[in-house]
Design a protein around this motif. Sequence first.
Motif, PDB file in Angstrom:
ATOM      1  N   THR A   5      78.819  28.972 -15.484  1.00 25.19           N
ATOM      2  CA  THR A   5      80.095  28.684 -14.842  1.00 25.19           C
ATOM      3  C   THR A   5      80.596  29.913 -14.107  1.00 25.19           C
ATOM      4  O   THR A   5      80.646  31.009 -14.662  1.00 25.19           O
ATOM      5  CB  THR A   5      81.134  28.241 -15.884  1.00 25.19           C
ATOM      6  OG1 THR A   5      80.617  27.093 -16.570  1.00 25.19           O
ATOM      7  CG2 THR A   5      82.457  27.887 -15.230  1.00 25.19           C
ATOM      8  N   GLY A   6      80.928  29.730 -12.832  1.00 27.61           N
ATOM      9  CA  GLY A   6      81.483  30.810 -12.031  1.00 27.61           C
ATOM     10  C   GLY A   6      80.448  31.695 -11.376  1.00 27.61           C
ATOM     11  O   GLY A   6      80.815  32.647 -10.685  1.00 27.61           O
ATOM     12  N   CYS A   7      79.168  31.439 -11.546  1.00 28.25           N
ATOM     13  CA  CYS A   7      78.122  32.271 -10.933  1.00 28.25           C
ATOM     14  C   CYS A   7      78.128  32.110  -9.416  1.00 28.25           C
ATOM     15  O   CYS A   7      78.292  33.065  -8.686  1.00 28.25           O
ATOM     16  CB  CYS A   7      76.752  31.914 -11.504  1.00 28.25           C
ATOM     17  SG  CYS A   7      75.359  32.700 -10.656  1.00 28.25           S
ATOM     18  N   ALA A   8      77.894  30.900  -8.943  1.00 32.76           N
ATOM     19  CA  ALA A   8      77.921  30.526  -7.527  1.00 32.76           C
ATOM     20  C   ALA A   8      76.876  31.207  -6.651  1.00 32.76           C
ATOM     21  O   ALA A   8      76.968  31.166  -5.439  1.00 32.76           O
ATOM     22  CB  ALA A   8      79.310  30.742  -6.932  1.00 32.76           C
ATOM     23  N   ALA A   9      75.863  31.820  -7.259  1.00 31.54           N
ATOM     24  CA  ALA A   9      74.823  32.467  -6.453  1.00 31.54           C
ATOM     25  C   ALA A   9      74.168  31.480  -5.492  1.00 31.54           C
ATOM     26  O   ALA A   9      73.936  31.802  -4.326  1.00 31.54           O
ATOM     27  CB  ALA A   9      73.778  33.119  -7.354  1.00 31.54           C
ATOM     28  N   CYS A  10      73.911  30.268  -5.953  1.00 27.50           N
ATOM     29  CA  CYS A  10      73.264  29.277  -5.092  1.00 27.50           C
ATOM     30  C   CYS A  10      74.203  28.765  -3.999  1.00 27.50           C
ATOM     31  O   CYS A  10      73.752  28.193  -3.004  1.00 27.50           O
ATOM     32  CB  CYS A  10      72.714  28.128  -5.910  1.00 27.50           C
ATOM     33  SG  CYS A  10      73.928  27.254  -6.889  1.00 27.50           S
ATOM     34  N   CYS A  11      75.496  28.986  -4.150  1.00 33.35           N
ATOM     35  CA  CYS A  11      76.482  28.559  -3.149  1.00 33.35           C
ATOM     36  C   CYS A  11      76.807  29.674  -2.157  1.00 33.35           C
ATOM     37  O   CYS A  11      77.599  29.468  -1.243  1.00 33.35           O
ATOM     38  CB  CYS A  11      77.769  28.123  -3.841  1.00 33.35           C
ATOM     39  SG  CYS A  11      77.529  26.813  -5.047  1.00 33.35           S
ATOM     40  N   ILE A  12      76.220  30.838  -2.366  1.00 32.89           N
ATOM     41  CA  ILE A  12      76.479  31.973  -1.492  1.00 32.89           C
ATOM     42  C   ILE A  12      75.171  32.545  -0.948  1.00 32.89           C
ATOM     43  O   ILE A  12      75.021  32.721   0.262  1.00 32.89           O
ATOM     44  CB  ILE A  12      77.270  33.077  -2.239  1.00 32.89           C
ATOM     45  CG1 ILE A  12      78.619  32.536  -2.721  1.00 32.89           C
ATOM     46  CG2 ILE A  12      77.470  34.303  -1.329  1.00 32.89           C
ATOM     47  CD1 ILE A  12      79.359  33.449  -3.690  1.00 32.89           C
ATOM     48  N   ALA A  13      74.209  32.841  -1.813  1.00 30.29           N
ATOM     49  CA  ALA A  13      73.008  33.594  -1.424  1.00 30.29           C
ATOM     50  C   ALA A  13      72.078  32.829  -0.489  1.00 30.29           C
ATOM     51  O   ALA A  13      71.452  33.437   0.377  1.00 30.29           O
ATOM     52  CB  ALA A  13      72.248  34.043  -2.669  1.00 30.29           C
ATOM     53  N   ILE A  14      71.982  31.525  -0.667  1.00 29.39           N
ATOM     54  CA  ILE A  14      71.007  30.765   0.124  1.00 29.39           C
ATOM     55  C   ILE A  14      71.662  30.060   1.309  1.00 29.39           C
ATOM     56  O   ILE A  14      72.858  29.800   1.309  1.00 29.39           O
ATOM     57  CB  ILE A  14      70.263  29.736  -0.752  1.00 29.39           C
ATOM     58  CG1 ILE A  14      71.215  28.704  -1.339  1.00 29.39           C
ATOM     59  CG2 ILE A  14      69.488  30.451  -1.854  1.00 29.39           C
ATOM     60  CD1 ILE A  14      70.528  27.572  -2.072  1.00 29.39           C
ATOM     61  N   SER A  15      70.837  29.761   2.306  1.00 30.34           N
ATOM     62  CA  SER A  15      71.325  28.989   3.448  1.00 30.34           C
ATOM     63  C   SER A  15      71.249  27.502   3.101  1.00 30.34           C
ATOM     64  O   SER A  15      70.436  27.088   2.276  1.00 30.34           O
ATOM     65  CB  SER A  15      70.484  29.278   4.697  1.00 30.34           C
ATOM     66  OG  SER A  15      69.131  28.931   4.481  1.00 30.34           O
ATOM     67  N   ILE A  16      72.107  26.725   3.729  1.00 29.09           N
ATOM     68  CA  ILE A  16      72.095  25.270   3.583  1.00 29.09           C
ATOM     69  C   ILE A  16      72.128  24.701   4.995  1.00 29.09           C
ATOM     70  O   ILE A  16      73.059  24.958   5.747  1.00 29.09           O
ATOM     71  CB  ILE A  16      73.295  24.774   2.749  1.00 29.09           C
ATOM     72  CG1 ILE A  16      73.227  25.358   1.332  1.00 29.09           C
ATOM     73  CG2 ILE A  16      73.328  23.249   2.713  1.00 29.09           C
ATOM     74  CD1 ILE A  16      74.414  25.039   0.459  1.00 29.09           C
ATOM     75  N   SER A  17      71.086  23.973   5.350  1.00 25.63           N
ATOM     76  CA  SER A  17      70.980  23.470   6.727  1.00 25.63           C
ATOM     77  C   SER A  17      71.657  22.122   6.924  1.00 25.63           C
ATOM     78  O   SER A  17      71.911  21.727   8.056  1.00 25.63           O
ATOM     79  CB  SER A  17      69.506  23.389   7.146  1.00 25.63           C
ATOM     80  OG  SER A  17      68.800  22.539   6.272  1.00 25.63           O
ATOM     81  N   SER A  18      71.966  21.423   5.845  1.00 26.96           N
ATOM     82  CA  SER A  18      72.620  20.127   5.994  1.00 26.96           C
ATOM     83  C   SER A  18      74.136  20.306   6.052  1.00 26.96           C
ATOM     84  O   SER A  18      74.673  21.304   5.568  1.00 26.96           O
ATOM     85  CB  SER A  18      72.239  19.205   4.830  1.00 26.96           C
ATOM     86  OG  SER A  18      72.595  19.782   3.608  1.00 26.96           O
ATOM     87  N   PRO A  19      74.831  19.345   6.664  1.00 28.99           N
ATOM     88  CA  PRO A  19      76.296  19.444   6.751  1.00 28.99           C
ATOM     89  C   PRO A  19      76.951  19.450   5.373  1.00 28.99           C
ATOM     90  O   PRO A  19      76.488  18.805   4.439  1.00 28.99           O
ATOM     91  CB  PRO A  19      76.701  18.187   7.520  1.00 28.99           C
ATOM     92  CG  PRO A  19      75.462  17.707   8.186  1.00 28.99           C
ATOM     93  CD  PRO A  19      74.325  18.152   7.324  1.00 28.99           C
ATOM     94  N   ILE A  20      78.021  20.218   5.286  1.00 24.37           N
ATOM     95  CA  ILE A  20      78.867  20.291   4.097  1.00 24.37           C
ATOM     96  C   ILE A  20      80.277  19.987   4.587  1.00 24.37           C
ATOM     97  O   ILE A  20      80.643  20.445   5.676  1.00 24.37           O
ATOM     98  CB  ILE A  20      78.845  21.725   3.504  1.00 24.37           C
ATOM     99  CG1 ILE A  20      77.422  22.146   3.148  1.00 24.37           C
ATOM    100  CG2 ILE A  20      79.760  21.834   2.293  1.00 24.37           C
ATOM    101  CD1 ILE A  20      77.284  23.632   2.867  1.00 24.37           C
ATOM    102  N   PRO A  21      81.081  19.234   3.851  1.00 24.20           N
ATOM    103  CA  PRO A  21      82.455  19.033   4.301  1.00 24.20           C
ATOM    104  C   PRO A  21      83.117  20.390   4.585  1.00 24.20           C
ATOM    105  O   PRO A  21      83.103  21.289   3.752  1.00 24.20           O
ATOM    106  CB  PRO A  21      83.119  18.327   3.118  1.00 24.20           C
ATOM    107  CG  PRO A  21      81.994  17.593   2.453  1.00 24.20           C
ATOM    108  CD  PRO A  21      80.809  18.521   2.591  1.00 24.20           C
ATOM    109  N   GLY A  22      83.606  20.544   5.782  1.00 18.33           N
ATOM    110  CA  GLY A  22      84.219  21.798   6.194  1.00 18.33           C
ATOM    111  C   GLY A  22      83.251  22.776   6.839  1.00 18.33           C
ATOM    112  O   GLY A  22      83.658  23.808   7.363  1.00 18.33           O
TER     113      GLY A  22
END
Length: 88
Positions: A5-22
């Motif tokens: 909980t609260g790590c968020a490495a996968c939400c910051i370190a990697i790129s995401i090529s698909s659309p995300i709300p916002g």
Amino acid sequence: MECRTGCAACCIAISISSPIPGMKSGKPAGVRCVQLTEDNRCSIFGHPDRPDVCSGLQASFDMCGSTDQEAFRILSWLEQETNPNAHN
């Protein structure tokens, strides 16, 4: 393995090529997802708008290591190795 909980490495370190709300074009590596709350929780977790790549990602020791900092190092390295457009 459960996500830390609260790590968020996968939400910051990697790129995401698909659309995300916002973030209609996804997000580059190293950029914080706009869906992260101040305490690094996904505000669209379990929501149908959450990208498949996010909901399909499963925590593992090989990806997450033992600490949040180790997860950032591992995921940043994986991003560099697998994405020719990744920036240092």
